[in-house]
Scaffold this motif. Structure first.
Motif, PDB file in Angstrom:
ATOM      1  N   PHE A 200       0.821  -1.208   0.000  1.00  0.00           N
ATOM      2  CA  PHE A 200       0.000   0.000   0.000  1.00  0.00           C
ATOM      3  C   PHE A 200       0.857   1.260   0.000  1.00  0.00           C
ATOM      4  N   ASN A 201       0.335   2.300  -0.643  1.00  0.00           N
ATOM      5  CA  ASN A 201       1.083   3.558  -0.655  1.00  0.00           C
ATOM      6  C   ASN A 201       0.617   4.516   0.442  1.00  0.00           C
ATOM      7  N   SER A 202      -0.395   4.105   1.206  1.00  0.00           N
ATOM      8  CA  SER A 202      -0.867   4.920   2.332  1.00  0.00           C
ATOM      9  C   SER A 202      -1.777   4.075   3.212  1.00  0.00           C
ATOM     10  N   ASP A 203      -2.013   4.557   4.429  1.00  0.00           N
ATOM     11  CA  ASP A 203      -2.957   3.873   5.327  1.00  0.00           C
ATOM     12  C   ASP A 203      -4.363   3.878   4.734  1.00  0.00           C
ATOM     13  N   THR A 204      -4.700   4.947   4.022  1.00  0.00           N
ATOM     14  CA  THR A 204      -6.029   5.046   3.403  1.00  0.00           C
ATOM     15  C   THR A 204      -6.211   3.969   2.343  1.00  0.00           C
ATOM     16  N   HIS A 205      -5.158   3.729   1.579  1.00  0.00           N
ATOM     17  CA  HIS A 205      -5.184   2.678   0.558  1.00  0.00           C
ATOM     18  C   HIS A 205      -5.406   1.312   1.214  1.00  0.00           C
ATOM     19  N   LYS A 206      -4.675   1.062   2.293  1.00  0.00           N
ATOM     20  CA  LYS A 206      -4.819  -0.198   3.030  1.00  0.00           C
ATOM     21  C   LYS A 206      -6.238  -0.344   3.581  1.00  0.00           C
ATOM     22  N   GLU A 207      -6.743   0.722   4.168  1.00  0.00           N
ATOM     23  CA  GLU A 207      -8.102   0.685   4.746  1.00  0.00           C
ATOM     24  C   GLU A 207      -9.153   0.407   3.678  1.00  0.00           C
TER      25      GLU A 207
ATOM     26  N   ILE B 292     -13.353   4.281  -8.757  1.00  0.00           N
ATOM     27  CA  ILE B 292     -13.277   5.696  -8.383  1.00  0.00           C
ATOM     28  C   ILE B 292     -12.655   5.850  -6.994  1.00  0.00           C
ATOM     29  N   TYR B 293     -13.059   4.990  -6.064  1.00  0.00           N
ATOM     30  CA  TYR B 293     -12.454   5.036  -4.730  1.00  0.00           C
ATOM     31  C   TYR B 293     -10.953   4.781  -4.803  1.00  0.00           C
ATOM     32  N   PHE B 294     -10.563   3.830  -5.639  1.00  0.00           N
ATOM     33  CA  PHE B 294      -9.134   3.531  -5.791  1.00  0.00           C
ATOM     34  C   PHE B 294      -8.359   4.750  -6.287  1.00  0.00           C
ATOM     35  N   ILE B 295      -8.806   5.340  -7.393  1.00  0.00           N
ATOM     36  CA  ILE B 295      -7.992   6.424  -7.965  1.00  0.00           C
ATOM     37  C   ILE B 295      -8.024   7.676  -7.088  1.00  0.00           C
ATOM     38  N   LYS B 296      -9.138   7.908  -6.391  1.00  0.00           N
ATOM     39  CA  LYS B 296      -9.177   9.037  -5.465  1.00  0.00           C
ATOM     40  C   LYS B 296      -8.252   8.797  -4.262  1.00  0.00           C
ATOM     41  N   THR B 297      -8.151   7.545  -3.845  1.00  0.00           N
ATOM     42  CA  THR B 297      -7.283   7.187  -2.721  1.00  0.00           C
ATOM     43  C   THR B 297      -5.811   7.258  -3.113  1.00  0.00           C
ATOM     44  N   LEU B 298      -5.503   6.809  -4.325  1.00  0.00           N
ATOM     45  CA  LEU B 298      -4.114   6.756  -4.774  1.00  0.00           C
ATOM     46  C   LEU B 298      -3.589   8.110  -5.226  1.00  0.00           C
ATOM     47  N   GLU B 299      -4.482   8.984  -5.658  1.00  0.00           N
ATOM     48  CA  GLU B 299      -4.065  10.303  -6.162  1.00  0.00           C
ATOM     49  C   GLU B 299      -4.856  11.413  -5.445  1.00  0.00           C
ATOM     50  N   PRO B 300      -4.669  11.535  -4.133  1.00  0.00           N
ATOM     51  CA  PRO B 300      -5.472  12.496  -3.361  1.00  0.00           C
ATOM     52  C   PRO B 300      -5.274  13.952  -3.786  1.00  0.00           C
ATOM     53  N   GLU B 301      -4.135  14.271  -4.386  1.00  0.00           N
ATOM     54  CA  GLU B 301      -3.860  15.652  -4.793  1.00  0.00           C
ATOM     55  C   GLU B 301      -4.430  15.988  -6.170  1.00  0.00           C
ATOM     56  N   ASN B 302      -4.856  14.966  -6.906  1.00  0.00           N
ATOM     57  CA  ASN B 302      -5.382  15.188  -8.256  1.00  0.00           C
ATOM     58  C   ASN B 302      -6.834  15.678  -8.179  1.00  0.00           C
TER      59      ASN B 302
ATOM     60  N   ASN C  29     -17.625   9.804  -0.092  1.00  0.00           N
ATOM     61  CA  ASN C  29     -17.950   9.575   1.311  1.00  0.00           C
ATOM     62  C   ASN C  29     -16.694   9.044   1.997  1.00  0.00           C
ATOM     63  N   GLN C  30     -16.638   9.172   3.303  1.00  0.00           N
ATOM     64  CA  GLN C  30     -15.398   8.844   4.012  1.00  0.00           C
ATOM     65  C   GLN C  30     -14.969   7.391   3.830  1.00  0.00           C
ATOM     66  N   THR C  31     -15.899   6.475   3.929  1.00  0.00           N
ATOM     67  CA  THR C  31     -15.545   5.059   3.811  1.00  0.00           C
ATOM     68  C   THR C  31     -16.388   4.381   2.737  1.00  0.00           C
ATOM     69  N   TYR C  32     -15.822   3.353   2.118  1.00  0.00           N
ATOM     70  CA  TYR C  32     -16.546   2.620   1.081  1.00  0.00           C
ATOM     71  C   TYR C  32     -17.578   1.715   1.735  1.00  0.00           C
ATOM     72  N   ARG C  33     -18.824   1.848   1.291  1.00  0.00           N
ATOM     73  CA  ARG C  33     -19.888   0.991   1.830  1.00  0.00           C
ATOM     74  C   ARG C  33     -20.632   0.255   0.732  1.00  0.00           C
ATOM     75  N   GLY C  34     -20.219   0.415  -0.512  1.00  0.00           N
ATOM     76  CA  GLY C  34     -20.919  -0.248  -1.591  1.00  0.00           C
ATOM     77  C   GLY C  34     -22.152   0.503  -2.033  1.00  0.00           C
ATOM     78  N   ILE C  35     -22.830  -0.059  -3.022  1.00  0.00           N
ATOM     79  CA  ILE C  35     -23.997   0.612  -3.595  1.00  0.00           C
ATOM     80  C   ILE C  35     -25.269   0.289  -2.813  1.00  0.00           C
TER      81      ILE C  35
END
Length: 262
Positions: free
Chosen positions: A76-83, A199-209, A255-261
């Protein structure tokens, strides 16, 4: 041959994990290992190596499998990615969703897999070609070696051919191509759930984008920009995230955490 720009990459960015992951016969073991990590991450080594929960024949093969899973998927590249990965594998995922998560996660963690996928597989897929010849993958790896001379003494012709073969084997095991000796493209269509995960993945991996359309991974969604925008608008209507689009820039606030659709 595909042109690439590898400036700034160092030798440590390239490894042959593709060979190990491509050699794992049953990917259900990988899904189970990640699920165990999601619930009992401190006990994963004990469960797989000591307790031999997956019934490997030797301790060496158990350790090899565990090391490969950590390197390829539990990296993982961050704790957020791991979570995020832990959240995903604590939900009821379909097999297709698990396959796409493995594909994306390995693309994020493995430089070689990412570059082959972006420059060979995805380019060929979008060009409308029917099949992906092994020779195309071999040629691309050789181009990487030309621009990374340190690899020349490490990767023999046999190693290069093995990487290309195992890469295509991985794609088949992840249900992205079909065929035995000749690999043909399958039509890849993400479900709403999978697009949300992406979308959650790319937002997590590129938070500055601030512009999702400029993500280095955007083509890994396997849809055109117009189609991507339309699908994102549909998801936003379900109040899964906030979005704005001004004709050029697509902003998404999750949203803060992934909960699915559901």
């Amino acid at each position: 041959m595909h042109s690439i720009n590898l400036s700034g990459h160092i030798l440590n960015n390239y490894n042959t994990d593709i060979n190990i992951i491509g050699s794992i016969p049953d990917y259900e073991l990988i899904y189970k290992a990640i699920e165990l990590f999601s619930t009992k991450n401190d006990e994963l080594e004990q469960l797989i190596v000591t307790d031999n929960q997956f019934d490997f024949r030797t301790e060496k093969s158990r350790k090899r499998f565990l090391s490969a899973v950590y390197s390829a998927f539990l990296n993982f590249n961050s704790d957020t990615h791991k979570e995020l990965l832990i959240q995903l594998f604590n939900t009821n995922l379909s097999l297709q969703s698990k396959q796409m998560i493995l594909f994306w996660q390995f693309s994020f963690t493995n430089q070689l897999f990412y570059e082959i996928t972006k420059n060979v597989f995805i380019k060929s897929y979008f060009s409308g070609r029917v099949s992906l010849p092994k020779d195309d993958v071999v040629a691309f790896i050789k181009e990487i070696i030309l621009q990374t001379p340190e690899l020349k003494d490490l990767w023999s012709e046999i190693t290069i051919n093995t990487i290309a073969s195992k890469y295509l084997t991985m794609l088949k095991k992840l249900n992205l191509v079909d065929g035995t000796s000749k690999k043909t493209f399958k039509h890849i269509q993400l479900s709403n759930e999978e697009l949300l995960i992406f979308i959650y993945f790319i937002k997590t991996l590129e938070p500055e984008n601030t512009n999702v359309l400029k993500s280095k991974y955007i083509d890994f969604s396997f849809v055109s920009q117009d189609s991507f925008l339309n699908k994102v608008k549909q998801l936003a209507k379900k109040e899964l995230f906030e979005m704005s689009y001004n004709g050029e820039q697509l902003k998404i606030e999750l949203n803060q955490t992934y909960r699915g659709i559901n």
